[in-house]
Design an enzyme around this catalytic site. Structure first.
Site, PDB file in Angstrom:
ATOM      1  N   ARG A  54       0.847  -1.200   0.000  1.00  0.00           N
ATOM      2  CA  ARG A  54       0.000   0.000   0.000  1.00  0.00           C
ATOM      3  C   ARG A  54       0.883   1.251   0.000  1.00  0.00           C
ATOM      4  NH1 ARG A  54      -1.591   1.511   4.558  1.00  0.00           N
ATOM      5  NH2 ARG A  54      -2.497  -0.443   5.290  1.00  0.00           N
ATOM      6  N   LYS A 203      -8.670   7.588 -18.994  1.00  0.00           N
ATOM      7  CA  LYS A 203      -8.975   8.228 -20.268  1.00  0.00           C
ATOM      8  C   LYS A 203      -7.749   8.144 -21.190  1.00  0.00           C
ATOM      9  CE  LYS A 203     -12.695   8.986 -17.932  1.00  0.00           C
ATOM     10  NZ  LYS A 203     -12.974  10.227 -17.241  1.00  0.00           N
TER      11      LYS A 203
HETATM   12  C1  LIG Z   1     -13.414  10.554 -15.899  1.00  0.00           C
HETATM   13  C2  LIG Z   1     -12.960  11.793 -15.256  1.00  0.00           C
HETATM   14  C3  LIG Z   1     -12.728  11.849 -13.870  1.00  0.00           C
HETATM   15  C4  LIG Z   1     -12.972  10.655 -12.971  1.00  0.00           C
HETATM   16  O1  LIG Z   1     -12.085   9.621 -13.240  1.00  0.00           O
HETATM   17  P1  LIG Z   1     -12.426   8.047 -13.061  1.00  0.00           P
HETATM   18  O2  LIG Z   1     -11.185   7.395 -13.536  1.00  0.00           O
HETATM   19  O3  LIG Z   1     -13.639   7.755 -13.887  1.00  0.00           O
HETATM   20  O4  LIG Z   1     -12.698   7.821 -11.611  1.00  0.00           O
HETATM   21  C5  LIG Z   1     -12.266  13.039 -13.352  1.00  0.00           C
HETATM   22  N1  LIG Z   1     -12.055  14.116 -14.125  1.00  0.00           N
HETATM   23  C6  LIG Z   1     -12.278  14.102 -15.456  1.00  0.00           C
HETATM   24  C7  LIG Z   1     -12.030  15.328 -16.273  1.00  0.00           C
HETATM   25  C8  LIG Z   1     -12.737  12.944 -16.058  1.00  0.00           C
HETATM   26  O5  LIG Z   1     -12.971  12.927 -17.378  1.00  0.00           O
END
Ligand SMILES: *Cc1c(COP(=O)(O)O)cnc(C)c1O
Length: 398
Positions: A54, A203
Site C-alpha cells: 500500500r 482516459k
Molecule cells: C473521468 C474523469 C474523472 C474521474 O475519473 P475516473 O477514472 O472515472 O474515476 C475526473 N475528471 C475528469 C475530467 C474525467 O474525465
C-alpha cells in the site's frame, strides 16, 4: 526515470521508454508485474525501500516516477480511479475549508464535493475560473484551494493557467489542475504554476478503454510528503496489474494524441459547416473563445469536442443510428464514443446549473477515436441524415 539524461530526451522518447530501463536483474524491456504485497527486510532497521505494497510497490513506483517526471512535478501517486485520486487530494483540506472550483466540470467531481465532502464541512463555490473578478469576489477568509479543469468537460472552456495559478499563489491557495483532457503530452500545468495535477488515467493515459486508474502529481517537498501520507493512509492505490497496463498504454500516448487531435479537428470543422448543427465547442477552431489562450499554454488539442444540434429531437435518433461510433460514457480511448451529457455524465449536476453553463438537451459530447476520419464522418453524417428523415416524417404526420 532513472536512466541518465532523461531530461534531455523529447517527451515522445520518454513516453516510449517508460519502465524499459528500470529492471536491472534480467534487463526486461517491459517492466515486470510485481504482485507481492510484503517485502523481506535484510535485517532490523533495514529495508529494500519496499515494506508493504500500500505504501510503495515496485510496478506502481515505476509508473509514479514516470508521471511525476512527465508532468514536471516532484512526486507521483497512482490511485484506483480518477475519483480516488480526487478524494485523496481533497483529504488535504479540513472541516471549515472552502474551495473554488471550475463552473463547468466533470459530474463525478461535483458529486464528490456536494454529496460527500460537504458532509465533512469542506464546501465549494463554482466559478468561471477564467474570470479574475469572479474569482476575486468568491474568495472567502477560509478559502484554501482552487480546482481547475481546462478545457472543461463538456463545454471546452479554457482557463489561462499561468494567470490563475499565479493569482492563486498570491492568495495562498493550493492550485489543482485536472489535466485529463490534454495529458502532459499537450499541457503541463505545473510548468505554468500549478501545485497539483490530477488525471483520470482511465482516459487518454490508459487510452484503450480497459483500465480504471487515477494519477496525482505534486510540486514541492511539503505537499509531496503530505500527499504520500494521505495516499498511504487512505489506501485507494492502484494495483500492480493495472499499473502495468497503464504504462503499456502510455508508451503510445504521443502517437495517439496526435491522431485524436487530427481526427477531432477534421470532424469538428465538418460539423461547424453542417446546416443542422447549431454550435461546435472545440478550442482548436479559431472561432472558439479560448483558442488563443489554448494555443499559448498547450502544444496541441484534445480529441474531445461537444456540439449542439439545432433541435433536441435529433439527439435520440442520432444516438440510435451511429454504428462505428459507440453510444457510451467515458472518453480518451482509441475507439470513438459519443455521450449525452445532460442525461449521462452530468445528470448529478442540478438542471439550473447545467442550463446556466449550457449543458442542455441539444448537446452531444464526442470523444473522437483513432479510426479514419472519413469513416467517422460517414457514420455521423448518415446518423444525422436518418434523424432528419425521421423528424420530417413525424412532422408530416402530425
Ligand atoms: C473521468 C474523469 C474523472 C474521474 O475519473 P475516473 O477514472 O472515472 O474515476 C475526473 N475528471 C475528469 C475530467 C474525467 O474525465
Amino acid at each position: 526515470m532513472s536512466h541518465s539524461g532523461s531530461e534531455d530526451l523529447k517527451i515522445e522518447s520518454r513516453l516510449a521508454q517508460i519502465g524499459s530501463q528500470e529492471e536491472p536483474v534480467t534487463g526486461a524491456i517491459s517492466f515486470p508485474v510485481y504482485q507481492a504485497t510484503a517485502f523481506r527486510h535484510p535485517k532490523l532497521g533495514q529495508s529494500t525501500g519496499f515494506d508493504y505494497a500500500r505504501t510503495k510497490s515496485p510496478t506502481r513506483k515505476v509508473l509514479e516516477d514516470a508521471i511525476a517526471e512527465l508532468e514536471s512535478g516532484d512526486a507521483g501517486f497512482a490511485c484506483s480511479s480518477g475519483m480516488a485520486a480526487l478524494q485523496t487530494i481533497f483529504a488535504l483540506f479540513s472541516q471549515g475549508d472552502h474551495l473554488i472550483v471550475s463552473l463547468d466540470l466533470y459530474g463525478g467531481t461535483y458529486r464528490l464535493l456536494e454529496k460527500i465532502m460537504s458532509r465533512f464541512g469542506v464546501t465549494a463555490t463554482y466559478v468561471d475560473t477564467n474570470d479574475l473578478d469572479a474569482l476575486e469576489s468568491n474568495v472567502l477568509p477560509n478559502t484554501k484551494g482552487i480546482l481547475i479543469e481546462t478545457p472543461t468537460n463538456p463545454l471546452m472552456m479554457i482557463t489561462d493557467l499561468a494567470l490563475v495559478c499565479g493569482w492563486a499563489r498570491k492568495k495562498g491557495l493550493i492550485s489543482i489542475v485536472d489535466n485529463t483532457l490534454l495529458t502532459p503530452f499537450f499541457q503541463r500545468p505545473i510548468e505554468l504554476g500549478a501545485d497539483i495535477v490530477i488525471h483520470s488515467a482511465t482516459k487518454y493515459l490508459g487510452g484503450h478503454n480497459d483500465v480504471l486508474a487515477g494519477l496525482i502529481v505534486t510540486k514541492g517537498k511539503e505537499l509531496s510528503e503530505q500527499m504520500a501520507f494521505l495516499h498511504n493512509s487512505i489506501g485507494a492505490v492502484l494495483g500492480p496489474q493495472d499499473s502495468w497496463l497503464l504504462m503499456r498504454g502510455m508508451k503510445t500516448l504521443a502517437l495517439r494524441m496526435e491522431r485524436h487531435q487530427h481526427n477531432a479537428t477534421v470532424i469538428a470543422s465538418y460539423l461547424q459547416e453542417h446546416p443542422l448543427v447549431e454550435a461546435v465547442y472545440y478550442p482548436a477552431l479559431p472561432s472558439h473563445p479560448g483558442h488563443e489562450v489554448q494555443n499559448k499554454q498547450s502544444s496541441g488539442n484534445t480529441g474531445i469536442f461537444s456540439f449542439k444540434m439545432k433541435d433536441a429531437r435529433y439527439i435520440e435518433p442520432i444516438l440510435r443510428h451511429i454504428r462505428l461510433i459507440a453510444f457510451a460514457e467515458s472518453l480518451g480511448g482509441v475507439e470513438s464514443l459519443m455521450t449525452y451529457p445532460a442525461v449521462q455524465t452530468h445528470a448529478d449536476i442540478p438542471l439550473e446549473i447545467r442550463n446556466k453553463v449550457g449543458v442542455d438537451a441539444k448537446l452531444l459530447r464526442y470523444s473522437v477515436g483513432i479510426e479514419h476520419a472519413d469513416d467517422l464522418i460517414a457514420d455521423l453524417s448518415r446518423a444525422i441524415e436518418l434523424a432528419r428523415q425521421e423528424i420530417e416524417q413525424a412532422d408530416a404526420q402530425s
